[in-house]
Design an enzyme around this catalytic site. Structure first.
Site, PDB file in Angstrom:
ATOM      1  N   LYS A 106       0.827  -1.062   0.057  1.00  0.00           N
ATOM      2  CA  LYS A 106       0.000  -0.037  -0.081  1.00  0.00           C
ATOM      3  C   LYS A 106       0.875   1.238   0.134  1.00  0.00           C
ATOM      4  O   LYS A 106       0.584   2.073  -0.834  1.00  0.00           O
ATOM      5  CB  LYS A 106      -0.922  -0.110   1.152  1.00  0.00           C
ATOM      6  CG  LYS A 106      -1.841   1.062   1.438  1.00  0.00           C
ATOM      7  CD  LYS A 106      -3.196   0.732   2.333  1.00  0.00           C
ATOM      8  CE  LYS A 106      -3.691   1.906   3.129  1.00  0.00           C
ATOM      9  NZ  LYS A 106      -2.865   2.260   4.259  1.00  0.00           N
ATOM     10  N   TYR A 146      -1.018 -23.951   9.276  1.00  0.00           N
ATOM     11  CA  TYR A 146      -0.950 -23.627   8.070  1.00  0.00           C
ATOM     12  C   TYR A 146      -1.975 -23.252   7.411  1.00  0.00           C
ATOM     13  O   TYR A 146      -2.229 -22.408   6.649  1.00  0.00           O
ATOM     14  CB  TYR A 146       0.015 -25.057   7.398  1.00  0.00           C
ATOM     15  CG  TYR A 146       0.495 -24.557   5.819  1.00  0.00           C
ATOM     16  CD1 TYR A 146       1.589 -23.748   5.887  1.00  0.00           C
ATOM     17  CD2 TYR A 146      -0.316 -25.163   4.858  1.00  0.00           C
ATOM     18  CE1 TYR A 146       2.011 -23.490   4.384  1.00  0.00           C
ATOM     19  CE2 TYR A 146       0.376 -24.894   3.534  1.00  0.00           C
ATOM     20  CZ  TYR A 146       0.988 -24.130   3.240  1.00  0.00           C
ATOM     21  OH  TYR A 146       1.730 -24.015   1.941  1.00  0.00           O
ATOM     22  N   LYS A 150      -3.056 -19.594   6.055  1.00  0.00           N
ATOM     23  CA  LYS A 150      -3.535 -19.178   4.583  1.00  0.00           C
ATOM     24  C   LYS A 150      -4.838 -18.862   4.364  1.00  0.00           C
ATOM     25  O   LYS A 150      -4.783 -17.899   3.512  1.00  0.00           O
ATOM     26  CB  LYS A 150      -2.899 -20.475   3.857  1.00  0.00           C
ATOM     27  CG  LYS A 150      -1.507 -20.779   3.865  1.00  0.00           C
ATOM     28  CD  LYS A 150      -0.490 -19.893   3.039  1.00  0.00           C
ATOM     29  CE  LYS A 150       0.871 -20.474   2.846  1.00  0.00           C
ATOM     30  NZ  LYS A 150       1.539 -19.442   2.183  1.00  0.00           N
ATOM     31  N   TYR A 160      -7.831  -5.723   1.931  1.00  0.00           N
ATOM     32  CA  TYR A 160      -7.010  -4.824   1.309  1.00  0.00           C
ATOM     33  C   TYR A 160      -7.321  -4.479  -0.054  1.00  0.00           C
ATOM     34  O   TYR A 160      -7.195  -3.210  -0.302  1.00  0.00           O
ATOM     35  CB  TYR A 160      -5.429  -5.252   1.393  1.00  0.00           C
ATOM     36  CG  TYR A 160      -4.755  -4.478   2.605  1.00  0.00           C
ATOM     37  CD1 TYR A 160      -5.006  -5.294   3.831  1.00  0.00           C
ATOM     38  CD2 TYR A 160      -3.912  -3.700   2.877  1.00  0.00           C
ATOM     39  CE1 TYR A 160      -4.478  -4.857   5.063  1.00  0.00           C
ATOM     40  CE2 TYR A 160      -3.306  -3.168   3.689  1.00  0.00           C
ATOM     41  CZ  TYR A 160      -3.482  -3.717   4.963  1.00  0.00           C
ATOM     42  OH  TYR A 160      -3.035  -3.217   6.195  1.00  0.00           O
ATOM     43  N   ARG A 187       8.205 -33.957   2.764  1.00  0.00           N
ATOM     44  CA  ARG A 187       7.334 -34.175   1.826  1.00  0.00           C
ATOM     45  C   ARG A 187       7.550 -35.248   0.944  1.00  0.00           C
ATOM     46  O   ARG A 187       8.817 -35.834   0.985  1.00  0.00           O
ATOM     47  CB  ARG A 187       7.324 -33.049   0.745  1.00  0.00           C
ATOM     48  CG  ARG A 187       6.502 -31.752   1.280  1.00  0.00           C
ATOM     49  CD  ARG A 187       6.359 -30.842   0.466  1.00  0.00           C
ATOM     50  NE  ARG A 187       7.309 -30.032   0.361  1.00  0.00           N
ATOM     51  CZ  ARG A 187       7.411 -28.529   0.183  1.00  0.00           C
ATOM     52  NH1 ARG A 187       6.171 -28.183  -0.067  1.00  0.00           N
ATOM     53  NH2 ARG A 187       8.444 -27.923   0.090  1.00  0.00           N
TER      54      ARG A 187
HETATM   55  N1  UDP Z   1       3.561 -39.316   2.092  1.00  0.00           N
HETATM   56  C1  UDP Z   1       3.933 -40.700   2.395  1.00  0.00           C
HETATM   57  N2  UDP Z   1       5.441 -41.098   2.786  1.00  0.00           N
HETATM   58  C2  UDP Z   1       6.323 -39.874   3.146  1.00  0.00           C
HETATM   59  C3  UDP Z   1       5.761 -38.559   2.835  1.00  0.00           C
HETATM   60  C4  UDP Z   1       4.648 -38.337   2.506  1.00  0.00           C
HETATM   61  O1  UDP Z   1       3.439 -41.823   2.133  1.00  0.00           O
HETATM   62  O2  UDP Z   1       7.450 -40.137   3.398  1.00  0.00           O
HETATM   63  C5  UDP Z   1       2.126 -39.157   1.691  1.00  0.00           C
HETATM   64  C6  UDP Z   1       1.581 -38.186   3.093  1.00  0.00           C
HETATM   65  O3  UDP Z   1       0.708 -38.932   3.874  1.00  0.00           O
HETATM   66  C7  UDP Z   1       0.316 -37.431   2.053  1.00  0.00           C
HETATM   67  C8  UDP Z   1       1.108 -37.413   0.491  1.00  0.00           C
HETATM   68  O4  UDP Z   1       2.176 -38.246   0.631  1.00  0.00           O
HETATM   69  O5  UDP Z   1      -0.676 -38.444   1.733  1.00  0.00           O
HETATM   70  C9  UDP Z   1       1.923 -36.138   0.224  1.00  0.00           C
HETATM   71  O6  UDP Z   1       2.475 -35.661   1.430  1.00  0.00           O
HETATM   72  P1  UDP Z   1       3.138 -34.383   1.327  1.00  0.00           P
HETATM   73  O7  UDP Z   1       3.883 -34.297   2.978  1.00  0.00           O
HETATM   74  O8  UDP Z   1       4.216 -34.200   0.312  1.00  0.00           O
HETATM   75  O9  UDP Z   1       2.145 -33.049   0.999  1.00  0.00           O
HETATM   76  P2  UDP Z   1       0.715 -33.055   1.452  1.00  0.00           P
HETATM   77  O10 UDP Z   1       0.060 -32.939  -0.036  1.00  0.00           O
HETATM   78  O11 UDP Z   1       0.269 -33.962   2.377  1.00  0.00           O
HETATM   79  O12 UDP Z   1       0.920 -31.525   1.860  1.00  0.00           O
END
Ligand code: UDP
Length: 311
Positions: A106, A146, A150, A160, A187
């Site tokens: 802004k 999270y 968000k 805004y 992940r």
């Molecule tokens: N997942 C899994 N094994 C791992 C990590 C993640 O099976 O070692 C699964 C998790 O339970 C989810 C999906 O993979 O269903 C994607 O998980 P991630 O943490 O990448 O991101 P999300 O989409 O859940 O935010």
């Protein structure tokens, strides 16, 4: 030269955005507190005269000298284990951080794009997820820090826009992958690549029937770039609608890496893990003329080149 501030600049998506804006001829000001970001992701930019870096936490007052044309707010812990480890920081960067950046936008009369997420849809009851769906989020569950940060971020950004007439853009990012993801960010893709390369068991959570739809980083960056320059202020999904179960995904990675030692092992499903996720990208196609170009086969090959180097 147009000036753009990118928060979360040392992170996975933020660093790719820095590269893109540098390529497009912008002056890029990267900002990061390096909580989950890695300076190595942007080290190659430090020699450039049109790149600056500020080591700063955006949940504290943000000051940037001179003019700004655009702000892209990508700072946040972004993987489930990161925001479980840092719940307060996650809430603060999405709420206080977004407020500070909206205030900065802004005062500079800059356009701001904020990084929202498919997590605003929670464990979705509508499939695939289109932008009008309000979601199914557990506010007090482990992912709530999270998801709700968000959702607040979207609400304050819209406020805004309507109250101050600020130029705002909201991208809802679905699962994205590619080089510069942290091996230990928890992940699924970095976890599976690291395990397959090391010949360990691939840790499938639950029975692996939950689905995700994975988008290659270059496609995401293109979508974000187009959205920023568009005149559309409501949320837009950017993701790849090609959906897979996590079990199938584990098998694809085992086959790609070709390590006979790598097997699948089953671990408990985390609390509130969404059962299905796939973006409806009708809107992005219509208003941005955007759709993903990189297939999962191609994207996984490119990612493997990176993970082979760092695991
Ligand atoms: N997942 C899994 N094994 C791992 C990590 C993640 O099976 O070692 C699964 C998790 O339970 C989810 C999906 O993979 O269903 C994607 O998980 P991630 O943490 O990448 O991101 P999300 O989409 O859940 O935010």
């Amino acid at each position: 030269m147009k000036r753009v501030l990118i928060t979360g600049a040392a992170g996975f998506i933020g660093s790719h955005l820095c590269d893109r804006f540098i390529r497009e001829g912008y002056h890029v000001i990267g900002m990061d507190n390096l909580l989950t970001g890695n300076i190595a992701n942007i080290e190659h930019l430090f020699a450039l005269s049109n790149f600056e870096f500020y080591h700063h936490d955006v949940s504290k007052f943000v000051h940037v000298p001179d003019t700004l044309d655009y702000i892209l707010h990508f700072a946040s812990p972004a993987s489930p284990i990161d925001y479980l480890k840092m719940p307060i920081q996650t809430l603060k960067v999405g709420s206080l951080g977004t407020h500070n950046l909206l205030g900065l936008a802004k005062s500079k009369n800059a356009r701001i794009l904020i990084a929202s997420t498919s997590e605003v849809y929670g464990d979705p009851l509508v499939h695939p997820q289109h932008e009008e769906y309000w979601g199914n989020v557990n506010p007090i569950g482990p992912r709530g820090v999270y998801d709700e940060a968000k959702r607040f971020q979207e609400a304050i950004t819209m406020a805004y826009h309507t109250y101050h007439g600020l130029e705002t853009r909201i991208v809802r990012i679905f699962n994205t992958y590619g080089p510069r993801m942290r091996v230990d960010d928890g992940r699924v893709l970095p976890a599976f690549f690291a395990q397959a390369i090391r010949g360990e068991g691939l840790t499938v959570f639950g029975n692996g029937s939950q689905t995700r739809s994975f988008c290659y980083i270059d496609d995401l960056v293109e979508g974000i770039y187009r959205l920023l320059l568009s005149d559309y202020h409501l949320p837009v999904n950017i993701g790849n609608p090609s959906e897979t179960t996590i079990l199938e995904f584990a098998k694809e990675i085992i086959e790609l890496v070709g390590n006979d030692q790598a097997k699948i092992i089953y671990n408990p499903l985390p609390i509130d893990d969404p059962k299905q996720r796939k973006p409806d990208i009708t809107l992005a196609k219509k208003i941005l003329d955007w759709e993903p170009k990189v297939s999962r086969t191609e994207g996984l090959k490119k990612s493997y080149v990176y993970f082979k180097e760092i695991v």
